[in-house]
Design a protein around this motif. Structure first.
Motif, PDB file in Angstrom:
ATOM      1  N   SER A  29       0.831  -1.208   0.000  1.00 31.16           N
ATOM      2  CA  SER A  29       0.000   0.000   0.000  1.00 31.16           C
ATOM      3  C   SER A  29       0.867   1.261   0.000  1.00 31.16           C
ATOM      4  CB  SER A  29      -0.940   0.020   1.213  1.00 31.16           C
ATOM      5  OG  SER A  29      -1.858  -1.052   1.121  1.00 31.16           O
ATOM      6  N   VAL A  30       1.926   1.241   0.824  1.00 27.31           N
ATOM      7  CA  VAL A  30       2.847   2.390   0.845  1.00 27.31           C
ATOM      8  C   VAL A  30       3.449   2.582  -0.552  1.00 27.31           C
ATOM      9  CG1 VAL A  30       5.116   3.143   1.691  1.00 27.31           C
ATOM     10  CG2 VAL A  30       3.409   2.315   3.315  1.00 27.31           C
ATOM     11  N   LEU A  31       3.925   1.477  -1.135  1.00 28.45           N
ATOM     12  CA  LEU A  31       4.609   1.566  -2.432  1.00 28.45           C
ATOM     13  C   LEU A  31       3.636   1.821  -3.579  1.00 28.45           C
ATOM     14  CD1 LEU A  31       7.166  -1.321  -1.893  1.00 28.45           C
ATOM     15  CD2 LEU A  31       7.764   1.071  -2.340  1.00 28.45           C
ATOM     16  N   GLY A  32       2.479   1.176  -3.543  1.00 29.08           N
ATOM     17  CA  GLY A  32       1.506   1.361  -4.633  1.00 29.08           C
ATOM     18  C   GLY A  32       1.058   2.814  -4.723  1.00 29.08           C
ATOM     19  N   LEU A  33       0.687   3.374  -3.569  1.00 28.45           N
ATOM     20  CA  LEU A  33       0.270   4.782  -3.551  1.00 28.45           C
ATOM     21  C   LEU A  33       1.456   5.700  -3.815  1.00 28.45           C
ATOM     22  CD1 LEU A  33      -1.920   6.928  -3.045  1.00 28.45           C
ATOM     23  CD2 LEU A  33      -1.461   6.728  -0.588  1.00 28.45           C
TER      24      LEU A  33
END
Ligand code: AMP
Ligand code: MN
Ligand code: MN
Length: 318
Positions: free
Chosen positions: A34-38
């Motif tokens: 989630s951190v990386l995707g966003l």
């Protein structure tokens, strides 16, 4: 889901340049994905992004952008975002000095709604699935790298589409992410199948102390185990999933000794049971089927307390 909120977020994203995105300590695939995707989607929209995960994120080396993960933020930000985290204390100090949390995106039903804006959808299987739904409304687009990260979050939190909350809609999202370029077999293997030699030896240490009593199965992992084996994390290397696959286990529990007289506890329950309440009572939180808490005390004391209370819960729920 409110369109009003989405357009406010889109506006704020448009007017901000420096972003901080953080998630919880002992990151799982949903936290990292989630951190990386966003974060990658914001970078591709021309923003400057610091992506912060306290604790070892080495095992997420397969995720695009993982080399950019920092263990602490530096400088000032226009927007501070917390993903997949129900409680501001659970970021391991990564938010100290940043008083305002602009946006919280999460799926824990125990979320404290600590952001200025909170997108908390507890019926979603993963925070990555929430991001998949909302990112287009926030003016962000997907590419293969973003897709790998989001699908990895979904695969991780559903333990490979095995949890009872997986439905056709989740599979549709996974299908869309595969169409965007995510390689499911690769993600599945990296996230759920492959373990380091040290991680499996660490399992061995925990499994040698596995016990059961009337539907409860538990084991512990100590600081000495990690020192002896050289296991680099302070998590359970997902041993709790092995414990919960024991047929006799209605509830599985793992106790992970931490520095400074703390113990991390994870609960896993069979479908139909809810362990989020007991985790919350011990100062933690989570979901019906999977919950955790960080509890002060010696390993021995915490084990005694938690097994006693969990046995009571088992007596009442079955
Ligand atoms: P874990 O047991 O760490 O695998 O986590 C199971 C679920 O409970 C995840 O959704 C976690 O985010 C949540 N959880 C674990 N530990 C805590 C905690 N100390 N406080 C709040 N939620 C937690
Ligand atoms: Mn998580
Ligand atoms: Mn999650």
């Amino acid at each position: 889901m409110s369109r009003d909120i989405d357009s406010k977020i889109a506006e704020k994203f448009k007017n901000s340049n420096r972003f901080l995105i953080v998630s919880h300590v002992r990151p799982d695939a949903d936290a990292a994905g989630s951190v990386l995707g966003l974060g990658l989607a914001l970078e591709k929209a021309g923003k400057t992004v610091q992506m912060v995960l306290k604790d070892d994120a080495q095992r997420f080396g397969y995720l695009p952008g993982s080399d950019q993960i920092l263990s602490a933020p530096t400088g000032a930000f226009d927007m501070v975002i917390v993903v997949d985290c129900s409680d501001p204390d659970r970021v391991g100090g990564a938010l100290s000095g940043y008083d305002i949390i602009d946006l919280v995106v999460d799926h824990h039903k125990t979320n404290l709604q600590f952001g200025d804006t909170n997108i908390v959808e507890s019926d979603q299987v993963a925070t990555a699935a929430i991001l998949f739904d909302h990112m287009p409304d926030w003016g962000l687009s997907f590419d293969p790298e973003v897709a790998v990260n989001l699908l990895s979050g979904i695969v991780g939190d559903t333990i490979g589409f095995r949890t009872p909350n997986v439905n056709a809609d989740v599979m549709r999202k996974a299908g869309a992410l595969i169409n965007l370029g995510a390689d499911l077999a690769h993600i599945y293997r990296e996230e759920l199948v492959m373990k380091s030699f040290k991680a499996v030896r660490y399992w061995g240490a925990g499994l040698s102390r596995m016990e059961q009593d009337d539907g409860l199965v538990w084991a512990s992992l100590t600081l000495a185990d990690r020192r002896k084996i050289g296991y680099p994390g302070n998590d359970d290397a997902d041993l709790v999933n092995v414990l919960s696959s024991v047929k006799e286990a209605k509830i599985a529990l793992i106790f992970i000794e931490q520095p400074q007289n703390m113990v991390k506890v994870s609960w896993r329950a069979r479908p139909g049971m809810d362990v989020s309440g007991i985790a919350f009572e011990f100062g933690g939180g989570g979901h019906a089927a999977a919950a955790g808490a960080d509890i002060e005390g010696t390993l021995e004391d915490v084990m005694e307390d938690v097994t006693l209370e969990t046995k009571k819960l088992l007596e009442n729920q079955f």
